[in-house]
Write a protein that holds these residues in place. Structure first.
Motif, PDB file in Angstrom:
ATOM      1  N   ALA A 104      -7.244  -7.925  -3.073  1.00 13.60           N
ATOM      2  CA  ALA A 104      -8.211  -7.435  -4.035  1.00 13.60           C
ATOM      3  C   ALA A 104      -8.258  -5.858  -4.642  1.00 13.60           C
ATOM      4  O   ALA A 104      -8.231  -5.283  -5.458  1.00 13.60           O
ATOM      5  N   ALA A 105      -8.520  -5.137  -3.343  1.00 15.90           N
ATOM      6  CA  ALA A 105      -8.595  -3.663  -3.574  1.00 15.90           C
ATOM      7  C   ALA A 105      -7.345  -3.233  -4.102  1.00 15.90           C
ATOM      8  O   ALA A 105      -7.312  -2.155  -4.718  1.00 15.90           O
ATOM      9  N   LEU A 106      -6.253  -3.651  -3.479  1.00 15.79           N
ATOM     10  CA  LEU A 106      -4.911  -2.966  -4.049  1.00 15.79           C
ATOM     11  C   LEU A 106      -4.641  -3.437  -5.461  1.00 15.79           C
ATOM     12  O   LEU A 106      -4.170  -2.466  -6.387  1.00 15.79           O
ATOM     13  N   LEU A 107      -5.500  -4.428  -6.097  1.00 18.88           N
ATOM     14  CA  LEU A 107      -5.322  -4.752  -7.484  1.00 18.88           C
ATOM     15  C   LEU A 107      -6.072  -3.630  -8.233  1.00 18.88           C
ATOM     16  O   LEU A 107      -5.566  -3.130  -9.218  1.00 18.88           O
ATOM     17  N   THR A 108      -7.302  -3.634  -7.795  1.00 17.03           N
ATOM     18  CA  THR A 108      -8.239  -2.740  -8.605  1.00 17.03           C
ATOM     19  C   THR A 108      -7.842  -1.411  -8.228  1.00 17.03           C
ATOM     20  O   THR A 108      -8.019  -0.156  -9.334  1.00 17.03           O
ATOM     21  N   ALA A 109      -7.177  -0.699  -7.216  1.00 15.96           N
ATOM     22  CA  ALA A 109      -6.953   0.511  -7.074  1.00 15.96           C
ATOM     23  C   ALA A 109      -5.516   0.848  -8.027  1.00 15.96           C
ATOM     24  O   ALA A 109      -5.546   2.192  -8.364  1.00 15.96           O
ATOM     25  N   THR A 110      -4.834   0.078  -8.379  1.00 15.38           N
ATOM     26  CA  THR A 110      -3.531   0.060  -9.027  1.00 15.38           C
ATOM     27  C   THR A 110      -3.671   0.003 -10.331  1.00 15.38           C
ATOM     28  O   THR A 110      -2.621   0.028 -11.188  1.00 15.38           O
ATOM     29  N   THR A 111      -4.779  -0.430 -10.965  1.00 12.73           N
ATOM     30  CA  THR A 111      -4.792  -1.239 -12.236  1.00 12.73           C
ATOM     31  C   THR A 111      -6.079  -0.682 -13.006  1.00 12.73           C
ATOM     32  O   THR A 111      -7.328  -0.545 -12.403  1.00 12.73           O
ATOM     33  N   ALA A 112      -5.690   0.222 -14.215  1.00 20.60           N
ATOM     34  CA  ALA A 112      -7.039   0.868 -14.838  1.00 20.60           C
ATOM     35  C   ALA A 112      -7.999  -0.108 -15.114  1.00 20.60           C
ATOM     36  O   ALA A 112      -7.247  -1.259 -15.727  1.00 20.60           O
ATOM     37  N   PRO A 113      -9.159  -0.070 -15.122  1.00 14.91           N
ATOM     38  CA  PRO A 113     -10.209  -1.007 -15.688  1.00 14.91           C
ATOM     39  C   PRO A 113      -9.757  -1.455 -17.022  1.00 14.91           C
ATOM     40  O   PRO A 113     -10.117  -2.877 -17.160  1.00 14.91           O
ATOM     41  N   VAL A 154       0.953  -1.188  -0.033  1.00 14.54           N
ATOM     42  CA  VAL A 154      -0.050  -0.025  -0.016  1.00 14.54           C
ATOM     43  C   VAL A 154       0.933   1.376  -0.177  1.00 14.54           C
ATOM     44  O   VAL A 154       0.522   2.173  -0.622  1.00 14.54           O
ATOM     45  N   ALA A 155       1.946   1.414   0.766  1.00 16.67           N
ATOM     46  CA  ALA A 155       2.865   2.194   0.881  1.00 16.67           C
ATOM     47  C   ALA A 155       3.474   2.576  -0.517  1.00 16.67           C
ATOM     48  O   ALA A 155       3.497   3.783  -0.803  1.00 16.67           O
ATOM     49  N   VAL A 156       3.933   1.367  -1.209  1.00 16.43           N
ATOM     50  CA  VAL A 156       4.610   1.436  -2.475  1.00 16.43           C
ATOM     51  C   VAL A 156       3.659   2.100  -3.562  1.00 16.43           C
ATOM     52  O   VAL A 156       3.793   2.753  -4.450  1.00 16.43           O
ATOM     53  N   SER A 157       2.189   1.640  -3.345  1.00 20.30           N
ATOM     54  CA  SER A 157       1.193   1.990  -4.509  1.00 20.30           C
ATOM     55  C   SER A 157       1.004   3.605  -4.420  1.00 20.30           C
ATOM     56  O   SER A 157       0.451   3.815  -5.377  1.00 20.30           O
ATOM     57  N   ARG A 158       1.325   4.287  -3.454  1.00 21.59           N
ATOM     58  CA  ARG A 158       1.100   5.795  -3.349  1.00 21.59           C
ATOM     59  C   ARG A 158      -0.577   6.073  -3.272  1.00 21.59           C
ATOM     60  O   ARG A 158      -0.872   7.224  -3.526  1.00 21.59           O
ATOM     61  N   VAL A 159      -1.119   4.907  -3.097  1.00 23.03           N
ATOM     62  CA  VAL A 159      -2.697   5.406  -2.568  1.00 23.03           C
ATOM     63  C   VAL A 159      -2.538   5.934  -1.295  1.00 23.03           C
ATOM     64  O   VAL A 159      -1.915   5.002  -0.106  1.00 23.03           O
ATOM     65  N   PRO A 160      -3.100   7.183  -0.810  1.00 21.08           N
ATOM     66  CA  PRO A 160      -3.269   7.675   0.556  1.00 21.08           C
ATOM     67  C   PRO A 160      -3.687   6.403   1.578  1.00 21.08           C
ATOM     68  O   PRO A 160      -4.693   6.039   1.186  1.00 21.08           O
ATOM     69  N   PRO A 161      -2.964   6.226   2.550  1.00 22.51           N
ATOM     70  CA  PRO A 161      -3.623   5.237   3.342  1.00 22.51           C
ATOM     71  C   PRO A 161      -5.022   5.348   3.918  1.00 22.51           C
ATOM     72  O   PRO A 161      -5.916   4.396   4.024  1.00 22.51           O
ATOM     73  N   LEU A 162      -5.485   6.550   4.257  1.00 20.61           N
ATOM     74  CA  LEU A 162      -6.712   6.810   4.600  1.00 20.61           C
ATOM     75  C   LEU A 162      -7.891   6.377   3.379  1.00 20.61           C
ATOM     76  O   LEU A 162      -8.942   5.724   3.840  1.00 20.61           O
ATOM     77  N   THR A 163      -7.652   6.789   2.137  1.00 22.12           N
ATOM     78  CA  THR A 163      -8.295   6.711   0.867  1.00 22.12           C
ATOM     79  C   THR A 163      -8.427   5.170   0.862  1.00 22.12           C
ATOM     80  O   THR A 163      -9.397   4.658   0.522  1.00 22.12           O
ATOM     81  N   PHE A 164      -7.305   4.382   0.885  1.00 19.24           N
ATOM     82  CA  PHE A 164      -7.045   3.054   0.772  1.00 19.24           C
ATOM     83  C   PHE A 164      -8.096   2.311   2.212  1.00 19.24           C
ATOM     84  O   PHE A 164      -9.037   1.229   1.511  1.00 19.24           O
ATOM     85  N   LEU A 165      -8.125   2.864   3.304  1.00 27.53           N
ATOM     86  CA  LEU A 165      -9.180   1.966   4.334  1.00 27.53           C
ATOM     87  C   LEU A 165     -10.348   2.666   3.772  1.00 27.53           C
ATOM     88  O   LEU A 165     -11.526   1.672   4.044  1.00 27.53           O
TER      89      LEU A 165
END
Lengths: 271, 263
Positions: free
Chosen positions: B124-133, B56-67
């Motif tokens: 699963a959320a990490l996959l969809t958050a970092t991969t365009a549909p 999650v840290a590497v993905s640059r998705v803000p932790p709060l947004t990820f939660l």
């Protein structure tokens, strides 16, 4: 009824990077038995504006007055009955198994007696010239027929102001003429009509007053001849023709409607 | 434009995870999802959790947004923990009140299962958050294409996914328009209990469905008139390339998982 908008402002997606100020202080009014024509290019704020007339959208600033009463103090159902709003492509919201049932939806929501509902449905279908369709499925009708039925569905509430957003877009010429006739009939019975369109020729034929909207602001408002002759980029064909003639030295006044213009031109040829 | 975030939503930023080949990410996620069921120790779960947090840290998705992306499934996690704690009768009794008994084994099992679901969902959320549909659909098509030999319609399935994703915002917009049109006719969508709520949505659902069918027809005609005739011999605008870093990512996932299972 008199519907008045005072300094209406509207902002889409406030506080986000997508923030857009769609209306920047729009003021206008329409009185009983009057047809107000609103014209403007795409993105001028026309559709946003009409949704404020029955408070489907709440203004970020300004007031909507219904017979001088603040519309926010009225019950929503009361306001929406008195100010009937027909959206662009209203046939997209037809849903009932028969035309009759679809038109009866609004009066039923008002909690009217069954006999009264029947009268309203018959009357509104007759007004739009669709009484013969009452037992058909709305999905089996032609586009023009669907449009008539959808408009009847709003008329059945007995609105005191009828707001029509681009009601003729995609219609054939005969249906257009029928719709303009309907607007005149309603006006003659004292209903106020707001007609939004970018077809200036059509607006010129029925409007008593014209409002030009540009980038969320009122660029001009007044009588058709004042507004059209002062804003040639929005002028209907009749006005463009007469203005060109006037420029070459003739003086045939400022007619707007087709028949007035013909009369003026006929006078020119006789003289 | 809606800024609300929900499970399965793409978060468009540039990060090493975003840059990976979608196939590497899909495979890693699949391996992780399956492998998690073989992890049977708390230490193993802990190891996977550390890895997920690092990703999650590497993905640059803000932790709060990820939660926030996980919020829709929080209820299921809570329910699982709740039932395990309440109905399991293993181990020492920690608390008893009438017929209510809480056992040490139940608490342990509840937390373990809750943690496992949370990790499954996070992966699963990490996959969809970092991969365009669209990349996701492309990747799936490619991974499923060996099944074409078994007459599995891999291209068609991927095309259906792509179209479905493309039409979500369109249908949402359409539903807003219809809702307003019915509200102008006096429909009130806020009133009454669940049954009358279902009744009031009929005037929206029917036109929405009719409109969706019409749109599908129009799309099919538009595709045909542009010469679309299925996946046979079709080339891609975006070619997928499986690079070294993708292989490394896949291997690292397998390694972490193997460690977690052995622990």
């Amino acid at each position: 009824m008199r519907l008045e908008l005072r300094h209406i402002r509207h902002v889409y997606s406030p506080g986000t990077p997508f923030q857009v100020e769609a209306l920047r202080g729009v003021s206008l009014s329409v009185g009983p038995g009057e047809v107000l024509g609103i014209i403007g290019g795409t993105g001028s704020g026309k559709s946003t504006l009409v949704q404020h007339m029955n408070l489907l959208l709440e203004p970020a600033g300004g007031k909507v007055l219904v017979d001088a009463v603040d519309a926010t103090t009225l019950k929503k159902s009361e306001l929406r009955r008195r100010v009937g709003l027909v959206f662009q492509f209203p046939e997209a919201a037809l849903f009932a198994p028969t035309v009759w049932e679809d038109v009866a939806f609004a009066p039923r929501r008002l909690g009217l007696e069954e006999a009264e509902i029947g009268d309203r449905v018959r009357e509104s279908l007759a007004l739009v010239g669709a009484d013969h369709l009452k037992d058909r499925s709305p999905f089996a009708l032609s586009g023009g027929e669907q449009r008539r039925v959808a408009i009847a569905g709003v008329l059945a509430m007995g609105p005191e102001v009828l707001v029509l957003d681009e009601p003729t877009s995609g219609l054939d010429p005969a249906s257009r003429q029928d719709l303009l006739r309907l607007i005149r009939t309603l006006r003659d019975t004292g209903t106020s009509v707001v007609l939004v369109s970018h077809d200036t020729d059509e607006i010129a034929e029925v409007a008593d007053r014209i409002c030009i909207l540009e980038k969320g602001e009122v660029r001009a408002i007044g009588s058709p001849s004042e507004v059209f002759y002062a804003n040639p980029d929005f002028a209907p064909a009749t006005v463009s023709t007469v203005a060109a003639l006037n420029e070459t030295g003739w003086d045939i006044g400022h007619p707007v409607r087709f028949r007035e213009t013909l009369r003026a031109l006929a006078g020119l040829m006789e003289g | 434009m809606s800024v609300a975030r929900s499970f399965g939503q793409f978060y468009p930023v540039a990060s090493p995870l975003h840059a990976l080949d979608p196939r590497a990410k899909i495979l890693s996620t699949a391996v992780l999802l399956l492998g998690l069921f073989f992890v049977d120790s708390a230490a193993g779960l802990g190891l996977v959790a550390v890895a997920v947090v690092a990703l999650v840290a590497v993905s640059r998705v803000p932790p709060l947004t990820f939660l926030r992306l996980l919020r829709p499934v929080a209820f299921i996690v809570a329910l699982t923990v709740f039932f395990q704690v309440l109905f399991s009768r293993e181990g020492e009794t920690l608390f008893a009140w009438g017929i209510l008994e809480i056992h040490e084994g139940g608490v342990r099992l509840g937390l373990f299962l809750g943690g496992r679901i949370l990790l499954l969902v996070s992966a699963a959320a990490l996959l969809t958050a970092t991969t365009a549909p669209l990349a996701l659909a492309d990747g799936l098509e490619d991974l499923l294409s060996p099944l074409k030999k078994l007459r599995f319609p891999a291209h068609e399935v991927a095309m259906m996914m792509t179209i479905a994703l493309r039409f979500i915002p369109t249908l949402y917009e359409e539903s807003q328009k219809i809702t307003k049109a019915q509200a102008a006719r006096g429909a009130d969508f806020a009133e009454g209990g669940p049954l009358s709520r279902i009744r009031t949505t009929i005037p929206i659902l029917i036109p929405l469905t009719v409109g969706a069918f019409r749109r599908a027809d129009e799309l099919a005609e538009a595709m045909e008139s542009r010469g679309y005739r299925g996946g046979e011999g079709r080339t891609r605008y975006r070619e997928l390339r499986f690079r070294q870093r993708d292989a490394i990512a896949l291997a690292a996932t397998a390694l972490v998982l193997a460690g977690a299972i052995l622990l």
